[in-house]
Design a protein around this motif. Structure first.
Motif, short mmCIF file in Angstrom:
data_model
loop_
_atom_site.label_atom_id
_atom_site.label_comp_id
_atom_site.label_asym_id
_atom_site.label_seq_id
_atom_site.Cartn_x
_atom_site.Cartn_y
_atom_site.Cartn_z
N LYS A 448 -5.36 9.15 1.43
CA LYS A 448 -5.91 9.23 2.64
C LYS A 448 -5.83 7.99 3.46
N CYS A 449 -5.99 6.48 2.77
CA CYS A 449 -6.11 5.25 3.24
C CYS A 449 -4.66 4.69 3.26
N CYS A 450 -3.93 4.87 2.29
CA CYS A 450 -2.65 4.05 2.35
C CYS A 450 -1.42 5.04 2.51
N GLU A 451 -1.28 5.26 3.82
CA GLU A 451 -0.23 6.41 4.06
C GLU A 451 1.19 5.64 3.75
N GLY A 452 1.39 4.22 3.85
CA GLY A 452 2.82 3.84 3.75
C GLY A 452 2.93 3.46 2.38
N LEU A 453 1.93 3.93 1.50
CA LEU A 453 2.25 3.63 -0.02
C LEU A 453 3.72 4.01 -0.74
N GLU A 454 4.50 3.15 -1.30
CA GLU A 454 5.74 3.28 -1.77
C GLU A 454 6.05 3.29 -3.25
N THR A 455 5.05 2.39 -3.84
CA THR A 455 5.28 2.27 -5.42
C THR A 455 3.66 2.35 -5.82
N VAL A 456 3.60 2.99 -6.96
CA VAL A 456 2.20 3.02 -7.62
C VAL A 456 2.66 3.11 -9.13
N VAL A 458 0.43 4.21 -12.47
CA VAL A 458 -0.94 4.55 -12.89
C VAL A 458 -0.92 4.74 -14.63
N THR A 459 0.21 4.01 -15.10
CA THR A 459 0.11 4.18 -16.55
C THR A 459 -1.01 3.60 -17.23
N ASN A 460 -1.52 4.62 -18.38
CA ASN A 460 -2.69 4.40 -19.18
C ASN A 460 -3.80 4.38 -18.33
N CYS A 461 -3.92 5.13 -17.38
CA CYS A 461 -5.27 5.39 -16.79
C CYS A 461 -5.91 6.67 -16.98
N GLY A 462 -6.65 6.65 -18.13
CA GLY A 462 -7.32 7.81 -18.92
C GLY A 462 -7.89 8.97 -17.87
N GLY A 463 -8.40 8.43 -16.82
CA GLY A 463 -9.33 9.47 -15.80
C GLY A 463 -8.08 10.13 -15.02
N ILE A 464 -6.82 9.65 -14.70
CA ILE A 464 -6.08 10.25 -14.08
C ILE A 464 -5.21 11.18 -14.77
N ASN A 465 -5.37 12.51 -14.54
CA ASN A 465 -4.59 13.42 -15.33
C ASN A 465 -3.56 14.17 -14.79
N ILE A 466 -2.90 15.15 -15.39
CA ILE A 466 -1.81 15.62 -14.80
C ILE A 466 -1.87 16.39 -13.48
N HIS A 467 -3.13 16.85 -12.94
CA HIS A 467 -3.10 17.21 -11.93
C HIS A 467 -3.23 16.26 -10.68
N GLY A 468 -3.83 14.90 -11.18
CA GLY A 468 -4.02 13.66 -10.22
C GLY A 468 -2.31 13.39 -9.89
N VAL A 469 -1.60 13.23 -10.80
CA VAL A 469 -0.36 12.53 -10.61
C VAL A 469 0.52 13.86 -9.90
N GLU A 470 0.18 15.15 -10.14
CA GLU A 470 0.93 16.16 -9.13
C GLU A 470 0.70 15.92 -7.51
N THR A 471 -0.75 15.69 -7.53
CA THR A 471 -1.09 15.36 -6.20
C THR A 471 -0.40 14.17 -5.55
N LEU A 472 -0.45 12.99 -6.43
CA LEU A 472 0.09 11.78 -6.00
C LEU A 472 1.69 12.06 -5.46
N ILE A 473 2.29 12.62 -6.33
CA ILE A 473 4.00 12.92 -6.09
C ILE A 473 4.13 14.03 -4.82
N GLY A 474 3.14 14.94 -4.75
CA GLY A 474 3.40 15.76 -3.72
C GLY A 474 2.79 15.43 -2.17
N ASP A 475 1.84 14.70 -2.41
CA ASP A 475 1.23 14.53 -0.86
C ASP A 475 1.29 13.07 -0.40
N SER A 476 1.73 12.30 -1.14
CA SER A 476 1.97 10.72 -0.59
C SER A 476 3.24 11.11 0.27
N PRO A 477 3.05 10.54 1.42
CA PRO A 477 4.31 10.92 2.40
C PRO A 477 5.36 10.09 2.33
N ARG A 478 5.10 8.80 1.70
CA ARG A 478 6.43 7.56 1.82
C ARG A 478 6.74 7.34 0.51
#
Length: 505
Positions: A448-456, A458-478
């Motif tokens: 929502k806040c960082c629409e220009g994000l190009e590199t992320v 999130v390795t070894n982030c215990g609270g970010i699961n499969i669904h969170g990664v799918e959302t990040l890959i699918g919805d981050s515009p750039r």
């Protein structure tokens, strides 16, 4: 099978080679299995090659020549030991190392193009290096990486006129190189060296590891480094020019050594990196501050003292814009406040495991450099846990922030980071590796806040699961690159990343 044969016949050699160059490295093994033609063309299309030589193989040089003959367009060649081996007991490698290095001279196809050579196969002799340098095609080398030189001597460097980067992994002289019995001859050599005509080398980057106190093998090199732009020292107890406390004697030779300052020749130095050089860090920092007016980047890990660092910051040129510190017990608020007052155009600040800083020091940085700082790193800094609202303040004051690294902050929670991200509209890169308390909530905030994000990351982030990664890959515009654990990559995420050309690491 028929499809493969038809494709093999339809595509010309040049087109296949161009396709091979655009494929990821992981496809190499599959290409080699299609046909002999594809294997040959793939080899000829490679510009970079890495060879691991077994430690006790006594590999004949003729075999290496035959192997390299198949790679005709190499620009970069790396020869090294297997990962499990080390250089501590490389006596049995010395002769074989020289032979393998010299065999490169006998390989005509690639030597006319080779620009980067990384030879990490034990010790190589200065004589062998000089022989290689005398072969005209190798005089075009731009960068050279070596594990160790015996005896420790750099006079052969002058025969590589195009050499810009030199790296030596272990600069400690071996037992045979210690010249205590011939000490008088060494001193006479130093006096004769003073009378030599000094010709500047073309070196711009030097990386050295393991220089010991009392070593004198580097003085010839320092005197000819007027063009040096980047100096990297790791685990060094000296600078190899004979200076430092405890120099023996009052004769002319030792006074000459004691008065010689290696930094006087480094006037064009722009980047300095000191890793685990506590013994010499203060002296080098002050020498550089007094002599190098173009310095713009400093990396200092595990070395120096509080007073020495403060004096460097006060005396250093105002053009410095990048600071990278890992000083758990030496960096405190006074340094950050002095930094803010001195370097008002600071663009990059990286702090690793700095335990003594508080919010006051970071706030002073934010207030003064808010209009210039674009890269902020706070790795394993417990000030984030202690100072509630600090990240929010930094997000609001650092208006041009583009890269943020908060890795290994175990206590970082969604609310603190989310309040910072609300003000980070220009962010293009963020690293959150090892932040165990973050959850999928922060993924939504990032999108929502960082629409220009190009590199992320999130390795070894215990609270970010499969669904969170799918959302990040699918919805981050750039989004262009994501670093994530394999266990959090679902088939859906992989497919989406492939479809959108997102690099997954």
């Amino acid at each position: 099978m028929k499809t493969t044969v038809m494709m093999d016949e339809a595509l010309c050699d040049e087109m296949l080679q161009e396709i091979f160059r655009k494929l990821p490295p992981s496809s190499s093994s599959a290409i080699s299995l299609v046909s002999r033609r594809w294997l040959t063309l793939h080899r000829s299309s490679l510009t970079s090659l890495t060879l691991r030589i077994p430690k006790h193989s006594h590999l004949p040089s003729s075999f290496l020549v035959l192997l390299l003959h198949r790679y005709t367009y190499l620009l970069s060649l790396t020869v090294l030991l297997p990962v499990s081996c080390c250089f501590d007991d490389d006596d049995d490698l010395e002769d074989n190392s020289d032979n393998l290095l010299l065999c490169l001279i006998a390989y005509p196809p690639h030597r006319h193009r080779l620009r980067h050579l990384r030879f990490m196969l034990g010790s190589v002799s200065s004589a062998a290096l000089q022989k290689v340098s005398m072969v005209p095609p190798f005089r075009n080398l731009v960068s050279l990486n070596l594990s160790r030189i015996r005896p420790l001597c750099f006079r052969w460097v002058r025969f590589f006129p195009c050499l810009k980067e030199l790296s030596v992994l272990n600069c400690s002289p071996s037992t045979d190189d210690c010249l205590v019995p011939g000490e008088l001859a060494v001193r006479r050599g130093l006096l004769e060296e003073e009378e030599e005509v000094v010709e500047e080398l073309g070196l711009e980057v030097i990386s050295l590891c393991g220089i010991r106190w009392g070593d004198h093998g580097f003085r010839w090199l320092w005197r000819r480094c007027g063009n040096l732009k980047c100096l990297q020292l790791r685990s060094c107890d000296g600078t190899g020019d004979g200076t430092g406390e405890g120099t023996r004697g009052d004769d002319v030779e030792y006074r000459l050594l004691r008065n010689y300052n290696f930094a006087r020749k480094l006037r064009n130095l722009q980047r300095l990196e000191l890793r685990s050089c506590r013994t010499i860090a203060d002296r080098v920092l002050l020498d550089v501050a007094d002599n190098c007016r173009l310095l713009n980047s400093l990396l200092l890990y595990d070395g120096g003292s509080r007073e020495g660092l403060r004096r460097f910051i006060e005396r250093c040129t105002k053009s410095l814009h990048t600071l990278d510190f890992r000083l758990p017990l030496d960096l405190d608020n006074t340094h950050l406040i002095t930094t803010a007052e001195t370097f008002r155009n600071l663009t990059t600040l990286r702090l690793h495991s700095c335990c003594l800083i508080t919010g006051d020091g970071l706030r002073s940085i934010g207030q003064v450099t808010g209009g210039s700082l674009s890269d902020l790193t706070l790795v394993n800094c417990d000030v984030i846990e202690k100072e509630v609202g600090l990240l929010t303040f930094l997000g609001q004051t650092l208006r041009l922030l583009r890269r943020l690294d908060l890795s290994h902050n175990d206590m970082l929670v969604d609310r603190e980071l989310g309040s910072m991200l609300a003000s980070c509209k220009n962010l293009i890169e963020i690293h959150l590796r090892g932040c165990q308390r973050l959850t999928n909530v922060i993924v939504t905030k990032l999108i929502k806040c960082c629409e220009g994000l190009e590199t992320v990351d999130v390795t070894n982030c215990g609270g970010i699961n499969i669904h969170g990664v799918e959302t990040l890959i699918g919805d981050s515009p750039r989004l262009k690159k994501i670093v994530v654990d394999d266990s959090n990559l679902s088939p859906t995420a992989r497919s989406s990343a492939y479809r959108r050309s997102i690099q997954v690491c």
